[in-house]
Design an enzyme around this catalytic site. Structure first.
Site, PDB file in Angstrom:
ATOM      1  N   GLY A  51       0.745  -0.724   0.000  1.00  0.00           N
ATOM      2  CA  GLY A  51       0.000   0.000   0.000  1.00  0.00           C
ATOM      3  C   GLY A  51       0.692   0.672   0.000  1.00  0.00           C
ATOM      4  O   GLY A  51       1.970   1.156   0.268  1.00  0.00           O
ATOM      5  N   TRP A  54       3.388   6.175  -0.820  1.00  0.00           N
ATOM      6  CA  TRP A  54       3.143   7.362  -1.635  1.00  0.00           C
ATOM      7  C   TRP A  54       1.653   7.604  -1.828  1.00  0.00           C
ATOM      8  O   TRP A  54       1.165   8.732  -1.658  1.00  0.00           O
ATOM      9  CB  TRP A  54       3.841   7.201  -2.990  1.00  0.00           C
ATOM     10  CG  TRP A  54       3.907   8.460  -3.806  1.00  0.00           C
ATOM     11  CD1 TRP A  54       3.777   9.749  -3.355  1.00  0.00           C
ATOM     12  CD2 TRP A  54       4.119   8.565  -5.212  1.00  0.00           C
ATOM     13  NE1 TRP A  54       3.903  10.634  -4.402  1.00  0.00           N
ATOM     14  CE2 TRP A  54       4.113   9.929  -5.547  1.00  0.00           C
ATOM     15  CE3 TRP A  54       4.329   7.619  -6.217  1.00  0.00           C
ATOM     16  CZ2 TRP A  54       4.306  10.376  -6.856  1.00  0.00           C
ATOM     17  CZ3 TRP A  54       4.525   8.071  -7.515  1.00  0.00           C
ATOM     18  CH2 TRP A  54       4.511   9.431  -7.834  1.00  0.00           C
ATOM     19  N   HIS A 114      -4.122  -4.885   1.876  1.00  0.00           N
ATOM     20  CA  HIS A 114      -3.502  -5.629   0.783  1.00  0.00           C
ATOM     21  C   HIS A 114      -4.402  -6.790   0.359  1.00  0.00           C
ATOM     22  O   HIS A 114      -4.048  -7.553  -0.537  1.00  0.00           O
ATOM     23  CB  HIS A 114      -2.154  -6.207   1.233  1.00  0.00           C
ATOM     24  CG  HIS A 114      -1.066  -5.188   1.338  1.00  0.00           C
ATOM     25  ND1 HIS A 114      -0.783  -4.293   0.332  1.00  0.00           N
ATOM     26  CD2 HIS A 114      -0.152  -4.933   2.326  1.00  0.00           C
ATOM     27  CE1 HIS A 114       0.241  -3.525   0.696  1.00  0.00           C
ATOM     28  NE2 HIS A 114       0.625  -3.893   1.902  1.00  0.00           N
TER      29      HIS A 114
END
Length: 305
Positions: A51, A54, A114
């Site tokens: 994940g 950024w 995720h």
């Protein structure tokens, strides 16, 4: 680099019920922990059955830009790690039997996972919750994953060789892998439900960040006004959330999560094409063949430069 073992990766103290459950699942050598177990068609570390940096920073800065103007003194992103501001469902909030009332969280609520789309609770799949999926080309994904897991577990055991982990990756055994199943699941859902799922490519954000950030804002129904664009708000968000700025902040150079791992483990290079420093011709050919086979007819293409 030396880090402490994250509590969510500790493998002792499994309940008898947990041991019995795992004993019935296929297993392979793990990227994090001794083994990875195949659950609902995807490979996960054993504690996750109990994940990106950024994107998290961009999302937080975007949806909170009125409450927290960019670069304001003590802006949350300048004093705290993005993974703390946008917590993982499976690693943090609901880990190890915990229960959390998300309705008590301050709006807008930003959460991360995720987990494959097919493993998400039906309540999320059918609700008005918006999902933003970030995909990276498989070569750089593998290199990033290999470095990350080795750095995270460096104080516990010898590092895993690139050859061994590459072979596992090609077999589909990786964190929440197979990679291609995970990606295709969200890709197909984004085509069928474009108002619910936004599929972003890491390489496209790197190459055209302003266009992709504005696309993200439109999807989240908080588009930039003409006044904001003219006053440089888009550029300011990109500058504050840049790899260079975030990785050099004191909090990210020296801070740690409550689970033990150092924040700096989540910052390495962030460049496209780092795979060229590690891949042999044989590795490229092998992965190319797999990717061509798995993504044939999907319409999804990857950029490697």
């Amino acid at each position: 680099m030396t880090t402490s073992s994250p509590k969510y990766l500790e493998e002792d103290n499994l309940s008898e019920e947990g041991k019995k459950f795992l004993s019935n699942l296929p297993k392979e050598k793990g990227w994090l922990g001794s083994y990875a177990y195949n659950y609902q068609g995807f490979w996960v570390p054993q504690k996750f059955l109990q994940g990106t940096t950024w994107l998290k920073s961009l999302l937080f800065a975007l949806v909170n830009r009125v409450k927290h103007p960019t670069f304001e003194p003590n802006h949350p992103l300048l004093v705290e790690n993005p993974h703390v501001l946008v917590p993982f469902l499976e690693h943090t909030l609901y880990f190890d039997g915990r229960t959390v009332d998300i309705s008590t969280f301050t709006s807008p609520r930003l959460l991360a996972t995720h987990v494959p789309f097919s493993s998400l609770p039906k309540s999320i799949q059918v609700s008005k919750t918006k999902l933003v999926y970030l995909c990276r080309n498989p070569r750089d994904t593998f290199i990033s994953m290999w470095h990350f897991t080795n750095n995270l577990l460096l104080d516990q055991k010898d590092t895993d060789s690139i050859e061994e982990m590459f072979n596992l990756f090609c077999k589909g055994v990786s964190l929440y892998g197979p990679f291609w199943n995970h990606v295709l699941d969200y890709w197909k859902q984004s085509i069928e439900k474009p108002n619910k799922i936004l599929f972003l490519m890491y390489e496209e954000i790197k190459k055209k960040p302003k266009i992709q950030l504005k696309r993200l804002a439109e999807f989240l129904e908080c588009p930039f006004s003409i006044e904001e664009e003219n006053s440089g708000v888009v550029d300011d968000i990109l500058k504050m959330c840049s790899f260079e700025n975030l990785s050099n902040l004191e909090v990210n150079r020296n801070g740690k999560f409550s689970t033990g791992e150092a924040y700096k483990v989540f910052f390495r290079r962030g460049e496209i094409g780092d795979w060229k420093n590690y891949f042999t011709i044989e590795m490229s050919d092998k992965l190319n063949h797999i990717i061509e086979e798995k993504f044939q007819g999907s319409g999804l293409k990857f950029s490697y430069v």
